[in-house]
Design an enzyme around this catalytic site. Structure first.
Site, PDB file in Angstrom:
ATOM      1  N   ARG A  89       0.828  -1.077  -0.033  1.00  0.00           N
ATOM      2  CA  ARG A  89       0.168   0.119   0.045  1.00  0.00           C
ATOM      3  C   ARG A  89       0.902   1.287  -0.135  1.00  0.00           C
ATOM      4  NH1 ARG A  89      -5.348  -1.251   2.488  1.00  0.00           N
ATOM      5  NH2 ARG A  89      -5.363   1.020   3.347  1.00  0.00           N
ATOM      6  N   TRP A  96       1.959   6.251   5.957  1.00  0.00           N
ATOM      7  CA  TRP A  96       2.277   6.916   4.902  1.00  0.00           C
ATOM      8  C   TRP A  96       2.082   8.626   5.075  1.00  0.00           C
ATOM      9  CZ3 TRP A  96      -0.368   9.948   0.591  1.00  0.00           C
ATOM     10  CH2 TRP A  96       0.244   9.792  -0.431  1.00  0.00           C
ATOM     11  N   ASN A 136      -5.689   5.369  10.304  1.00  0.00           N
ATOM     12  CA  ASN A 136      -5.566   5.535   8.691  1.00  0.00           C
ATOM     13  C   ASN A 136      -6.497   6.767   8.647  1.00  0.00           C
ATOM     14  OD1 ASN A 136      -3.898   3.400   8.515  1.00  0.00           O
ATOM     15  ND2 ASN A 136      -5.218   2.172   7.238  1.00  0.00           N
ATOM     16  N   GLU A 170      -2.425   5.799 -20.388  1.00  0.00           N
ATOM     17  CA  GLU A 170      -2.252   4.622 -19.585  1.00  0.00           C
ATOM     18  C   GLU A 170      -0.561   4.558 -19.861  1.00  0.00           C
ATOM     19  OE1 GLU A 170      -3.527   3.936 -17.144  1.00  0.00           O
ATOM     20  OE2 GLU A 170      -2.363   1.937 -16.651  1.00  0.00           O
ATOM     21  N   HIS A 205       0.648  21.960 -32.275  1.00  0.00           N
ATOM     22  CA  HIS A 205      -0.013  23.189 -31.589  1.00  0.00           C
ATOM     23  C   HIS A 205       0.814  23.477 -30.419  1.00  0.00           C
ATOM     24  CE1 HIS A 205      -3.336  23.306 -34.469  1.00  0.00           C
ATOM     25  NE2 HIS A 205      -3.139  21.687 -34.025  1.00  0.00           N
ATOM     26  N   LYS A 220      -1.117   2.346  -2.885  1.00  0.00           N
ATOM     27  CA  LYS A 220      -1.971   1.454  -3.605  1.00  0.00           C
ATOM     28  C   LYS A 220      -3.389   2.242  -3.549  1.00  0.00           C
ATOM     29  CE  LYS A 220      -3.215  -1.878  -6.352  1.00  0.00           C
ATOM     30  NZ  LYS A 220      -3.009  -1.659  -7.843  1.00  0.00           N
TER      31      LYS A 220
HETATM   32  C1  AGP Z   1      -2.392   3.090 -11.342  1.00  0.00           C
HETATM   33  O1  AGP Z   1      -1.352   2.454 -11.560  1.00  0.00           O
HETATM   34  C2  AGP Z   1      -2.140   3.724 -10.073  1.00  0.00           C
HETATM   35  N1  AGP Z   1      -1.514   3.616  -9.020  1.00  0.00           N
HETATM   36  C3  AGP Z   1      -3.558   4.542  -9.674  1.00  0.00           C
HETATM   37  O2  AGP Z   1      -3.724   5.734 -10.832  1.00  0.00           O
HETATM   38  C4  AGP Z   1      -5.162   4.021  -9.355  1.00  0.00           C
HETATM   39  O3  AGP Z   1      -5.489   3.487 -10.627  1.00  0.00           O
HETATM   40  C5  AGP Z   1      -6.244   5.074  -8.914  1.00  0.00           C
HETATM   41  O4  AGP Z   1      -5.579   5.472  -7.886  1.00  0.00           O
HETATM   42  C6  AGP Z   1      -7.506   4.480  -8.782  1.00  0.00           C
HETATM   43  O5  AGP Z   1      -7.325   3.453  -7.727  1.00  0.00           O
HETATM   44  P1  AGP Z   1      -8.600   2.401  -7.799  1.00  0.00           P
HETATM   45  O6  AGP Z   1      -9.154   1.930  -9.020  1.00  0.00           O
HETATM   46  O7  AGP Z   1      -8.519   1.607  -6.532  1.00  0.00           O
HETATM   47  O8  AGP Z   1      -9.833   3.282  -7.515  1.00  0.00           O
END
Ligand code: AGP
Length: 608
Positions: free
Chosen positions: A27, A74, A98, A481, A504, A603
């Site tokens: 995470r 974090w 958290n 992506e 542009h 995560k």
């Molecule tokens: C993608 O690689 C990410 N680490 C991040 O953009 C992720 O997709 C985003 O935080 C959304 O998370 P979720 O799908 O758990 O809502």
């Protein structure tokens, strides 16, 4: 994002706390700590900045304990340091938290006036000392003190709490941040997600907003306000192997390898007689006849998956679809209401901005559908309907298989929408479903089998400071992506650009040797893409093209060309994204990056 674990039972809690925290490392964290009762029922804390190993080093005398709580932090309030690490507390209690206490400054001032002192810069220490005040000074019961303390907090929390005078109890509370209670044999757990406890149990209760729970070795009592509540016992269908690396160097590459089977598992149970069927999800595609507009709201990779779906809604179902970034959605006065369907896409189902967008959409009267991977997560529970992706646990911070299953599932859903809207006949729908279910996973597997070839293109990319991804139409969305994936794990600055927009302004950044990754999977746009690629190579760019198997692209158009396997062009996004993920992975590996735990990233983003 921070992780919570708690253990109470017959075995040594220290082992389970460390194991749980290790499982939660994915995470993202910058410090860790535990609080535990020793054999004499004395309460101790051990905490340290940096990796979990630093906490383990401080536990070298191997204490014996049957009850404890642990945390990976974090940092939000206060830098990562030993003193800012959780647990926080007083002689009477310890808490792990958290979330964020937004009004911590005013409470801290109030408590200072009452004689409390603070050693850390954290909002959590303020919550701990407020709880101490209600418990020790006002002499409330544990439950009442927690109730009172949380009623004063503004923000979000999942809390694990130990009171020094009750060594056989873990308390917990939740608002805004997920928390589960794992139910084992002669042992119980608290955890911020199921992966932390999968080794011991797959059975759990999900705490709901505002609930407080008391957990002993063999009982779980949950309150909402004054009333106790009966909770359904949920069972995760993930096994421990799914949450382990299984011989792969990183979770990310393991999860890329799982894409073909994840796509099949997600789609298989929603295909009947060769056609989409969402009856097992209790979702009626008839809704697409009634709604006038679809809004897909999500963050990061999930939002990019939404962009692919938007194209399919337009071309197949002839239904307008907007895709919005969840963190912007509620601040842009969204014009939604009855007649709109809001689809929230989320792997974790706990992303704070996506959850807030869902709640706002419901408030405004829109119908809501969640496309979510984690069973029983907040978004899944709060949406009117939910269709689960079945990717299994995604551990790597960089989302890969989740995107593949989200886009595949959305495509199946759009075929269903197109049929119900009379835009697609059954035969055409059947052949699209076959291509999606049979051919797409094969094509993805074929690209995975070419991992070495794809990896060989990454050595020169790894030396880049800046990099561009370009594409048109669906390829632009893929470019977004690909660029995100590269940025998050390799730390190379990169931009995704609509190829036609380069001239542009941005083309001024294309100079000698700048890598340009060009997506070219849409046959009708191929010629135009070739012109755009030549515009960049004429200015010194080194291009890598990812194109369909039969794209008419001369070998001298780019330094490197990766041709995808044969597949219907509208599904080329599936093998193409696998290539982009492999490029990000191997580029990050060539730079020696910590692929599964990229810096500053978490995560699951459960704060705004
Ligand atoms: C993608 O690689 C990410 N680490 C991040 O953009 C992720 O997709 C985003 O935080 C959304 O998370 P979720 O799908 O758990 O809502």
């Amino acid at each position: 994002m921070c992780g919570i674990i708690g253990y109470i039972g017959k075995e040594n809690s220290i082992k389970h706390l460390i194991e749980g925290l290790r499982a939660l490392e994915y995470r993202g964290y910058d410090s860790a700590g535990i609080a535990y009762f020793d054999e004499n029922n004395s309460l101790h804390s051990v905490k340290a900045a940096g990796r979990l190993a630093n906490v383990e080093a401080k536990l070298a005398d191997k204490p014996v304990s049957h009850c404890g709580i642990g945390h990976t932090r974090w940092a939000t309030h206060g830098a990562p340091s030993d003193v800012n690490s959780h647990p926080h507390g007083t002689a009477s209690l310890r808490i792990v938290h958290n979330g964020i206490v937004e009004n911590y400054a005013s409470i801290r001032e109030e408590l200072t006036g009452l004689g409390y002192t603070f050693e850390s810069d954290t909002d959590t220490e303020v919550a701990a000392k407020l709880l101490d005040y209600y418990y020790k000074e006002e002499k409330l019961t544990a439950h009442a003190a927690i109730e009172r303390m949380t009623s004063r907090l503004v923000g979000s929390w999942a809390l694990g709490i130990l009171f020094a005078d009750t060594p056989n109890v873990i308390w917990c509370a939740r608002k805004g941040s997920p928390l589960i209670i794992g139910v084992g044999e002669d042992e119980n757990f608290i955890a911020s997600d199921i992966t932390a406890i999968l080794k011991r149990t797959r059975n759990y209760y999900q705490l709901d907003e505002g609930e407080i729970a008391k957990v002993t070795r063999d009982t779980v009592t949950v309150w909402q306000g004054e009333k106790t509540v009966e909770k359904p016992l949920l069972t995760a269908d993930w096994d421990i192997e799914a949450a382990e690396r299984g011989g792969f160097a990183h979770f990310m590459i393991k999860e890329i390898n799982e894409e073909p089977s994840a796509i099949r598992t997600t789609l298989g149970c929603r295909i009947k007689n060769g056609l989409p069927d969402f009856a097992s999800d209790a979702f009626d595609v008839g809704i697409f006849k009634k709604v006038t507009r679809v809004h897909i709201v999500a963050c990061g990779t999930a939002m990019h998956a939404g962009l692919i779906a938007k194209g399919a809604f337009a071309s197949l179902a002839k239904l307008p679809c907007e895709v919005e970034i969840a963190s912007e959605f509620r601040y842009n006065d969204p014009l939604i209401g009855e007649g709109d369907l809001v689809i929230i896409i989320s792997q974790s189902g706990e992303t704070a901005d996506s959850l807030a967008a869902l709640r706002l959409s419901k408030e405004k009267g829109a119908a809501t559908l969640a496309i979510v991977n984690v069973i029983g997560s907040s978004i899944a529970r709060e949406a009117d309907s939910v269709i689960y992706t079945m990717a299994g646990p995604e551990i790597a911070v960089a989302s890969t298989k989740a995107y593949s299953v989200q886009t595949a599932l959305m495509y199946l859903l759009v075929i269903g929408a197109a049929m119900t809207r009379g835009k697609l006949d059954a035969d055409s729908a059947r052949s699209k479903v076959t291509e999606l279910y049979e051919r797409a996973p094969e094509a993805v597997a074929e690209m995975i089998a070419r991992e070495n070839e794809i990896g060989s293109h990454c050595k020169w990319l790894a030396e880049a400071e800046d990099l561009f991804y370009i594409g048109r139409g669906a390829d632009y969305h893929l470019a977004c992506e690909g660029s995100l994936k590269l940025k998050e794990i390799s730390y190379i600055h990169s931009e995704a650009y609509a190829a036609g927009e380069l001239k542009h302004g941005t083309i001024s950044l294309i100079t000698e040797g700048v890598p340009v990754i060009a997506l070219c999977t849409v046959p009708s746009l191929c010629e135009k893409m070739v012109s755009n690629i030549r515009e960049t190579t004429a200015r010194g760019a080194k291009a890598l093209i990812i194109c369909s198997h039969d794209a008419e692209i001369a070998d001298d158009t780019a330094s490197h060309i990766i041709r995808l396997p044969k597949i219907a062009s509208e599904l080329a996004f599936l093998p193409a994204v696998t290539v982009l993920q492999l490029i990000a992975y191997h580029t990050a590996a060539a730079r020696g990056c910590d692929i599964d735990k990229p810096r500053n990233l978490a995560k699951s983003v459960t704060v705004e």
